[in-house]
Motif scaffolding. Sequence first.
Motif, PDB file in Angstrom:
ATOM      1  N   GLU A   1      39.935  36.150  49.227  1.00  0.00           N
ATOM      2  CA  GLU A   1      39.511  34.807  48.818  1.00  0.00           C
ATOM      3  C   GLU A   1      38.596  34.878  47.595  1.00  0.00           C
ATOM      4  O   GLU A   1      38.821  34.194  46.597  1.00  0.00           O
ATOM      5  N   THR A   2      37.594  35.762  47.704  1.00  0.00           N
ATOM      6  CA  THR A   2      36.632  35.905  46.601  1.00  0.00           C
ATOM      7  C   THR A   2      37.344  36.352  45.325  1.00  0.00           C
ATOM      8  O   THR A   2      37.114  35.815  44.237  1.00  0.00           O
ATOM      9  N   GLU A   3      38.217  37.325  45.467  1.00  0.00           N
ATOM     10  CA  GLU A   3      38.945  37.832  44.302  1.00  0.00           C
ATOM     11  C   GLU A   3      39.737  36.718  43.627  1.00  0.00           C
ATOM     12  O   GLU A   3      39.702  36.567  42.401  1.00  0.00           O
ATOM     13  N   GLU A   4      40.389  35.950  44.460  1.00  0.00           N
ATOM     14  CA  GLU A   4      41.174  34.847  43.891  1.00  0.00           C
ATOM     15  C   GLU A   4      40.287  33.842  43.176  1.00  0.00           C
ATOM     16  O   GLU A   4      40.581  33.409  42.073  1.00  0.00           O
ATOM     17  N   ASP A   5      39.172  33.508  43.859  1.00  0.00           N
ATOM     18  CA  ASP A   5      38.208  32.582  43.255  1.00  0.00           C
ATOM     19  C   ASP A   5      37.774  33.081  41.888  1.00  0.00           C
ATOM     20  O   ASP A   5      37.843  32.368  40.888  1.00  0.00           O
TER      21      ASP A   5
ATOM     22  N   THR B   1      26.288  40.603  46.718  1.00  0.00           N
ATOM     23  CA  THR B   1      27.243  40.770  47.829  1.00  0.00           C
ATOM     24  C   THR B   1      28.508  39.988  47.535  1.00  0.00           C
ATOM     25  O   THR B   1      28.524  39.103  46.672  1.00  0.00           O
ATOM     26  N   VAL B   2      29.527  40.350  48.294  1.00  0.00           N
ATOM     27  CA  VAL B   2      30.794  39.644  48.127  1.00  0.00           C
ATOM     28  C   VAL B   2      30.602  38.155  48.403  1.00  0.00           C
ATOM     29  O   VAL B   2      31.190  37.311  47.736  1.00  0.00           O
ATOM     30  N   ASP B   3      29.705  37.867  49.335  1.00  0.00           N
ATOM     31  CA  ASP B   3      29.466  36.460  49.668  1.00  0.00           C
ATOM     32  C   ASP B   3      28.952  35.655  48.486  1.00  0.00           C
ATOM     33  O   ASP B   3      29.283  34.501  48.317  1.00  0.00           O
ATOM     34  N   GLU B   4      28.069  36.353  47.652  1.00  0.00           N
ATOM     35  CA  GLU B   4      27.475  35.640  46.515  1.00  0.00           C
ATOM     36  C   GLU B   4      28.374  35.638  45.290  1.00  0.00           C
ATOM     37  O   GLU B   4      28.206  34.829  44.391  1.00  0.00           O
ATOM     38  N   LEU B   5      29.273  36.615  45.276  1.00  0.00           N
ATOM     39  CA  LEU B   5      29.975  36.903  44.023  1.00  0.00           C
ATOM     40  C   LEU B   5      30.591  35.676  43.366  1.00  0.00           C
ATOM     41  O   LEU B   5      30.336  35.400  42.188  1.00  0.00           O
ATOM     42  N   SER B   6      31.407  34.939  44.122  1.00  0.00           N
ATOM     43  CA  SER B   6      32.093  33.876  43.404  1.00  0.00           C
ATOM     44  C   SER B   6      31.123  32.821  42.880  1.00  0.00           C
ATOM     45  O   SER B   6      31.325  32.290  41.792  1.00  0.00           O
ATOM     46  N   LYS B   7      30.034  32.619  43.617  1.00  0.00           N
ATOM     47  CA  LYS B   7      29.036  31.658  43.137  1.00  0.00           C
ATOM     48  C   LYS B   7      28.423  32.146  41.815  1.00  0.00           C
ATOM     49  O   LYS B   7      28.282  31.379  40.854  1.00  0.00           O
TER      50      LYS B   7
END
Lengths: 463, 65, 65, 65, 65, 65, 65
Positions: free
Chosen positions: C51-55, D27-33
């Motif tokens: 999901e993150t990668e796509e985002d 972290t992966v959680d923060e990455l897209s933000k």
Amino acid sequence: MSDQQQIFTLKQVVSSIRKTIEERYQRTYWVKAEMHKLNRYPSGHCFPELLQKEDGKVVAQMSGSIWNHNFEKINQRFIEVVKEPLKEDTTLLMLVKVSFHEMYGMSLQIMDIDPNYTLGEIHKERLETLKKLKEQGLINANQLLDFPLLPKRIAVISADSSKGLSDFNQVLEQNEWGYSFFKMLFPSYLQGDLAAHSIITALSKIEKVKEHFDVVVIVRGGGGEVGLSCYNNYELCKAIASFPLPVLTGIGHSTNLTVAEMIAYRNAITPTELGEFLIQAFHNFSVPLKDAVKTIRANSLQILSENKHLLNRASVGLNHVTNQRVRQDRHHISELAGLIKSGTKFSFMEWKKAMLSIRRELMHSSSILISENNSELKTSNRNLNHLSLRAIQDNGVMLSQLEKSIKLMDPVNVLKRGYTITTFKGKLIRDVSALNKGDEIETISDRHILASEVITKRNRENE
Amino acid sequence: MSDKLKYTEAFEELQSIVNDIEEGEITVDELSKKVKRASELIKICKSKLTETEEDVNEILKELEE
Amino acid sequence: MSDKLKYTEAFEELQSIVNDIEEGEITVDELSKKVKRASELIKICKSKLTETEEDVNEILKELEE
Amino acid sequence: MSDKLKYTEAFEELQSIVNDIEEGEITVDELSKKVKRASELIKICKSKLTETEEDVNEILKELEE
Amino acid sequence: MSDKLKYTEAFEELQSIVNDIEEGEITVDELSKKVKRASELIKICKSKLTETEEDVNEILKELEE
Amino acid sequence: MSDKLKYTEAFEELQSIVNDIEEGEITVDELSKKVKRASELIKICKSKLTETEEDVNEILKELEE
Amino acid sequence: MSDKLKYTEAFEELQSIVNDIEEGEITVDELSKKVKRASELIKICKSKLTETEEDVNEILKELEE
């Protein structure tokens, strides 16, 4: 008076003397003597007084005679050779014959006089004068005087009647340039025996009023070349040489320059030439004045035009440098504007490049972060697989070992392989020490049970 | 054989039996009885183990898909 | 599977399960349950990563446009 | 997107985000933000650049006239 | 644009701005302000130059008459 | 314009102004003032020259009569 | 001063002025003064060419003293 005594008449005596002398002095003789006085008579005959001096004293004296025809002949040759007539008070070399005349007595009849001897004497006097002047340092004295810029006030030594004077006056008075001369005549004899003294007198007069004059001229002319030997006179020459004003001579056409002419400030052959010389002096003064006007005009204009030129150049230069200055600054400002353009262009390029690179970094680092997490996750996954299967395996192995132990412990399996079990009172014997001699024990085999009694008991270690 | 018996309890009992036998003053009758019990416990454990292995393999296989 | 669970928490729990297994602190009785949980956590993490990668890719792609 | 943010501040924040990602502090959680924020900052910077460039070009063009 | 500013001062300030731009000491945020200022200074200088040139030409022309 | 100034002084001052301008020692701010001064000096010099020329011509003319 | 001395000095002074002018050693400032002086000197000298002030009677009187 005795009768025998012969009585002569005076004429007889005089005749006898004449006869004796004539016999005795038949020859002619060359005699050197001073002719003191010529004593020429209207008849043309001369009866000069001849004498010899020693230390200023007369030591011999005699009358001489020159017959008219001889005199004319002698005088002619003198003028030709010596350029002087026969003159008194000179030592001459004479060809004489001793003569006696009943009426006039003893005399030396002068047949001829050697003009060359006299010439020599004149030459001697000339040398003598020069030598004395030289000794006194006067020889150049007059010539070393400053010549006046304008020889306009002239003391003239001449004779009223002189043709030379009138020539001289004519040149000065009739000059076409209007040059003005002031002349004053100081009359003098100009030739012959009286000349020297006369000129000296004139000079001394002039000296008295010398402030009024610029130059002295001695002019003579029309008298031919004869009678100039007075100008070798030492006293005259000395007076001329030491005169405080320049003395100019124009006295005639002598072949040999006289001393006076030599030591005068300037000598001209003729009075006319002398006049022209003075005119020339005026020219020499006048021409530079005319030239000065020309020079001043030309050079003033030159100076002015040069300055005009310089000024013009400065003015053009001002224009040029000012325009250049403004142009340079304009150029400089354009350059700065160009630098702003190129500088900002470059800055934007850099900034855009930085933006691209940071975006690339963002992409790169994000993808690295994701892939790192991914691989971590995979590792965990793999570990999970591996470790959980191993846990199962380990438990399996433990079970197998326990199973094997149990099988070994099962008495059935032990007895099958030929081993027996010994019991005492129904229990397996583990410690033999509890058994005593005579105790009844049972031995269980695969298929049978044996009962027996303990006979001996010994330790195996001792065997 | 009780299925209610957990692998862990079975394994512990088994262990204890083996210990008793090894240390022990056990009559031959008892011994045979213990061995019989041990054999039962081994069966129980094996069966639990096999069951667990199958479960785990299935889960892991599912994960790989 | 709980979406409320964060990637970090999920990954830490996973790691802890793997550790427990490694250190033998898990009985055969618990094992399959634990492996099941681990499997779930792995799925959660994978999904979060994807999901993150796509985002991220989408955001960056948008940036390029 | 805030126009009040200066280019310099935006660029510094951007740099700091990229650094954090690079050094694994996110972290992966923060990455897209974070990537989203970075993307916004890039847009702000670009827009500032474009705007400034246009301004400058206009001024310079005016100067040439 | 201030006419009170002397040419020399204007020129020096301009030079200093150009130097800052060339040496990259100006941020994006300042740039257009600085370029605007430079542009003003250039105008001031040019106008001063033109004015001076006209003055000088008049004086020199008068001289030629 | 001061007639008390001598031609020579005026010319030297003029020359010095031209030199100063040439060697860039005069700022644009000073330039028109300096050129004005130079122009005055040129006028002084010209007038002096004309005056002198007339004087000289008159004197020489008088002399030739 | 005697008449003779006057015109001699005049002539010499004139010569010196002429030299100075010829060699361009005279400034514009001095020029008309110098030319004026030269003109005076020329007049003095020229008049000497055509004038004489001596008096014969005076001389004769002096001679008699």
